[in-house]
Design an enzyme around this catalytic site. Structure first.
Site, PDB file in Angstrom:
ATOM      1  CD  GLU A 106      -3.043   5.360   6.626  1.00 32.86           C
ATOM      2  OE1 GLU A 106      -2.982   5.426   5.386  1.00 32.86           O
ATOM      3  OE2 GLU A 106      -2.160   4.809   7.324  1.00 32.86           O
TER       4      GLU A 106
ATOM      5  CD  GLU B  94      -3.566  -2.526   7.048  1.00 30.92           C
ATOM      6  OE1 GLU B  94      -2.496  -2.810   6.505  1.00 30.92           O
ATOM      7  OE2 GLU B  94      -4.134  -1.430   6.893  1.00 30.92           O
TER       8      GLU B  94
ATOM      9  CE  LYS C 120      -0.270   3.081   4.757  1.00 30.96           C
ATOM     10  NZ  LYS C 120      -0.144   3.141   6.210  1.00 30.96           N
TER      11      LYS C 120
ATOM     12  CG  HIS D 133      -5.963   1.845   5.079  1.00 33.64           C
ATOM     13  ND1 HIS D 133      -5.516   2.763   6.010  1.00 33.64           N
ATOM     14  CD2 HIS D 133      -4.950   0.956   4.916  1.00 33.64           C
ATOM     15  CE1 HIS D 133      -4.290   2.428   6.387  1.00 33.64           C
ATOM     16  NE2 HIS D 133      -3.919   1.341   5.740  1.00 33.64           N
TER      17      HIS D 133
ATOM     18  CG  ASN E 237      -1.749   1.231   1.357  1.00 36.82           C
ATOM     19  OD1 ASN E 237      -1.750   2.085   0.464  1.00 36.82           O
ATOM     20  ND2 ASN E 237      -2.475   1.347   2.457  1.00 36.82           N
TER      21      ASN E 237
ATOM     22  N   GLY F  60       2.475   2.019  10.866  1.00 36.68           N
ATOM     23  CA  GLY F  60       3.457   3.103  10.779  1.00 36.68           C
ATOM     24  C   GLY F  60       4.151   3.414  12.091  1.00 36.68           C
TER      25      GLY F  60
ATOM     26  CB  SER G 292       5.111  -2.194  11.934  1.00 34.88           C
ATOM     27  OG  SER G 292       4.749  -0.852  12.216  1.00 34.88           O
TER      28      SER G 292
HETATM   29  P1  13P Z   1       2.951   0.173   7.662  1.00 36.86           P
HETATM   30  O1  13P Z   1       3.453  -1.103   7.040  1.00 36.86           O
HETATM   31  O2  13P Z   1       3.720   1.386   7.218  1.00 36.86           O
HETATM   32  O3  13P Z   1       2.812   0.057   9.148  1.00 36.86           O
HETATM   33  O4  13P Z   1       1.467   0.407   7.087  1.00 36.86           O
HETATM   34  C1  13P Z   1       0.555  -0.629   7.143  1.00 36.86           C
HETATM   35  C2  13P Z   1      -0.635  -0.247   6.371  1.00 36.86           C
HETATM   36  O5  13P Z   1      -1.385   0.646   6.745  1.00 36.86           O
HETATM   37  C3  13P Z   1      -0.887  -0.965   5.116  1.00 36.86           C
HETATM   38  O6  13P Z   1      -2.152  -0.680   4.623  1.00 36.86           O
END
Ligand code: 13P
Length: 248
Positions: free
Chosen positions: A97, A167, A12, A95, A10, A173, A213
């Protein structure tokens, strides 16, 4: 039934179109693995150049967002048929976010899941709890509620083609990964829920990813768990480490 592993990046809101093409070139030989579905979920503006850049390779392209109408007066939005026509296979839906920053709720997410299937896209449906819910011990209930709402009216045949990404928000992150046992516990709980909502065959077919992560160092241990069929990777999907995760 053996489920095929799916490792999805992803990206982002990272990578301009030219940077995206450069990353595809950097990863090309590192992500070769015919036993695994490898997916790059990229920003909308990168989709066309990335589809071109991965032509002839094992990589499939995913999108990060779309709007539920097919076309019309929705300034700034992109539709599922547009993504399909551009060469997109997978679409991330729900997601954290998008839920937390952009206010998407389970009613919209459910509409997106149904629209994605109708347009011939495969959803990667995300769920997961906050740190507060993890600490309160109510995370299982929360995730059950998310998935039950998000799949309302979705058929068993569609769910067999679905990917669910667990997740935990506290692991995204932050560098703090769920332990392999914590991730397995929730992924199994999700599979049991699919058996309860649908049937055992559907539960055996649905693919469940862990995300949060995940990196070259912890991927193998997470992916060895029986109910973890893959990963949804943020930060580590933007560098050579992604190849190690694909081949973990
Ligand atoms: P990270 O791997 O940066 O923690 O992000 C995970 C994520 O949100 C994947 O959709």
């Amino acid at each position: 039934m053996a489920r095929r592993r799916i490792i999805a990046g992803n990206w982002k809101m990272n990578k301009t179109p030219s940077e995206a093409v450069a990353l595809c070139a950097e990863l090309k030989d590192l992500v070769k693995n015919d036993a695994v579905d490898v997916v790059y979920c990229v920003p909308a503006i990168d989709i066309v150049p990335v589809v071109e850049a991965v032509k002839g390779t094992n990589v499939l392209v995913g999108a990060e967002n779309f709007y539920i109408e097919d076309k019309g007066a929705f300034t700034g939005e992109i539709s599922a048929p547009m993504l399909k026509d551009a060469g997109v296979t997978y679409i991330i839906i729900g997601h954290s976010e998008r839920r937390d920053i952009f206010g998407e709720n389970d009613i919209l997410i459910n509409a997106k899941v149904k629209k994605a299937f109708a347009a011939g896209l495969k959803p990667i449906l995300c769920c997961g709890e906050s740190l507060a819910l993890r600490k309160a011990g109510t995370y299982a209930e929360w995730i059950r509620r998310q998935i039950t709402w998000d799949l309302d009216g979705v058929s068993a045949d569609q769910v067999k083609d679905l990917v669910i990404a667990y997740e935990p928000i506290w692991a995204i992150g932050t560098g703090e990964t769920a332990t392999a046992d914590q991730a397995q516990e929730v992924c199994k709980m999700i599979r049991d829920l699919i058996a309860e909502l649908y049937d055992q065959t559907t539960a055996e077919a649905v693919r469940i990813q862990y995300g949060g992560s995940m990196n070259a160092g912890n991927a193998a241990e997470l992916l060895a768990k029986p109910d973890i069929d893959g990963g949804l990777i943020g930060g580590a999907s933007l560098k050579a480490d992604f190849g190690q995760i694909v081949n973990a």
